[in-house]
Design an enzyme around this catalytic site. Structure first.
Site, PDB file in Angstrom:
ATOM      1  CG  ASP A 169      -1.837   1.290   1.221  1.00 19.88           C
ATOM      2  OD1 ASP A 169      -1.295   2.105   0.825  1.00 19.88           O
ATOM      3  OD2 ASP A 169      -2.978   1.070   2.039  1.00 19.88           O
ATOM      4  CD  GLU A 248      -2.382   1.228  -3.533  1.00 22.67           C
ATOM      5  OE1 GLU A 248      -3.674   1.422  -3.327  1.00 22.67           O
ATOM      6  OE2 GLU A 248      -1.242   1.468  -3.069  1.00 22.67           O
ATOM      7  CB  CYS A 302     -14.456  -5.634   4.951  1.00 25.24           C
ATOM      8  SG  CYS A 302     -14.089  -7.008   6.078  1.00 25.24           S
ATOM      9  CG  ASP A 331      -2.021   1.978   7.094  1.00 25.51           C
ATOM     10  OD1 ASP A 331      -2.772   2.894   6.398  1.00 25.51           O
ATOM     11  OD2 ASP A 331      -0.956   2.626   7.541  1.00 25.51           O
TER      12      ASP A 331
HETATM   13 ZN   LIG Z   1     -16.483  -7.291   6.642  1.00 26.19          ZN
END
Ligand SMILES: [Zn+2]
Length: 358
Positions: A169, A248, A302, A331
């Site tokens: 990240d 990314e 999530c 993070d």
């Molecule tokens: Zn969740």
């Protein structure tokens, strides 16, 4: 002095409609020699000037300097190319030779050959230099220090089949998740530099300006150094665990990074781009597979249940899923998402690489 000579040759070339190298040599070689340049140095200057015009022509053709008639383009077309006093000086093996055992170079200058000039570099760079240096080296001068930039041809290892993926990240408070310590250190350093810069900017004197420029260069060097260390840590970790690396795609990162103001200033996008480059090339050398993934929703989704909600990101550092209730470091959650996307991209790629069995 070499760049002064190059400026003169450039003016001659411009006057004569930028002739070919041999034609340009006819008009400039004798004068360069009489200015004290050796045969090799003179040849070099002529070639360097001609190459610069070739590059300019290519840039004009590609429209990189704007449309015909634009101010920038006119400026480039109506004046000879100028070489700054500190412009890089390319040397091939005839003009610059390396002696690795002694840690020195000998180089042809306008005043003849200078032998046994000591050079310093890191142990890792030295090994690369010894094993892979090839082609031209550039000599540049920055803040009164001479730097030699050597070209190394390094072969790439065959990539292995990764067991899992490490998600990196780049966008949030830590420069690279899992390596927050390195990221935090970098931020702290930048903040200090920033304060100093503000103080200097208030002064507005010439010496303050000069100091600012020097500062920003040293800041860039420091950041590059940190980026090298972070990239190396990540690639080594991936290699050790037979993992791939998911990065990314930077195109989307600007929109995604929502940081408190001082940090937004501190985390320049060029540093992200540089870190990405460093990781990608170090990984290639080590045979670590790298995939780029779309950064969309990596901080809102999530990693446990896949639920996407912009309220999931409770604060800068805390992630709380509105669906399954999982609490995680923001993070870490994001990097898990990136890793999962990386795995999916790799699998999809493999399926398209392997021909279907009939
Ligand atoms: Zn969740």
């Amino acid at each position: 002095m070499v760049n002064e000579a190059a400026n003169w040759v450039s003016a001659v070339a411009f006057e004569r409609g930028v002739p070919h190298v041999y034609e340009l040599r006819k008009h400039t070689y004798a004068e360069l020699k009489s200015r004290g340049l050796g045969a090799q140095a003179a040849q070099h200057v002529i070639k360097k000037v001609r190459d610069a015009y070739t590059t300019l022509k290519a840039n004009l053709g590609a429209g990189n300097l704007g449309r015909p008639g634009s101010r920038r383009r006119l400026k480039a077309e109506t004046k000879p190319i100028v070489f700054r006093p500190e412009a890089a000086q390319p040397y091939d093996d005839r003009c610059l030779s390396w002696r690795y055992d002694a840690g020195t170079v000998s180089v042809w200058t306008v005043e003849g050959r200078v032998k046994n000039v000591r050079f310093v570099c890191s142990a890792g760079a030295f090994k690369t230099l010894q094993e892979h240096r090839q082609g031209e080296s550039d000599l540049v001068r920055r803040d009164g220090v001479f730097y030699l930039i050597a070209t190394c041809e390094v072969s790439e290892a065959e990539p292995y089949e990764p067991g899992r993926f490490i998600g990196v990240d780049l966008g949030i408070a830590a420069i690279a998740t899992g390596y927050q310590a390195a990221g935090r250190g970098l931020n702290r350093h930048r903040r200090r530099q920033l304060e100093l810069r503000r103080k200097l900017q208030k002064k507005r004197t010439k010496s303050a300006k000069r100091l600012l420029k020097k500062r920003s260069r040293s800041e860039k060097r420091h950041a590059a150094n940190q980026n090298h260390i972070i990239a190396k840590t990540i690639v080594t970790e991936a290699e050790r665990t037979s993992s791939g690396i998911a990065l990314e795609d930077l195109k989307g990162i600007r929109q995604r990074v929502r940081l408190r103001k001082p940090q937004r200033v501190a985390l320049h996008s060029w540093a992200f781009a540089q870190l990405t480059d460093f990781i990608a090339y170090k990984a290639k050398r080590a045979g670590v597979p790298v995939v780029f993934v779309d950064p969309a929703y990596t901080s809102q989704q999530c990693s446990e249940c896949g639920h996407i909600n912009d309220k999931n990101r409770a604060s800068q550092s805390v992630f709380i899923c509105r669906n399954c209730g999982v609490v995680a470091h923001a993070d870490r959650n994001a990097s898990h998402n990136i890793a999962r996307k990386g795995e999916a991209a790799w699998t999809a790629g493999r399926e398209s690489r392997v021909p279907a069995t009939p």
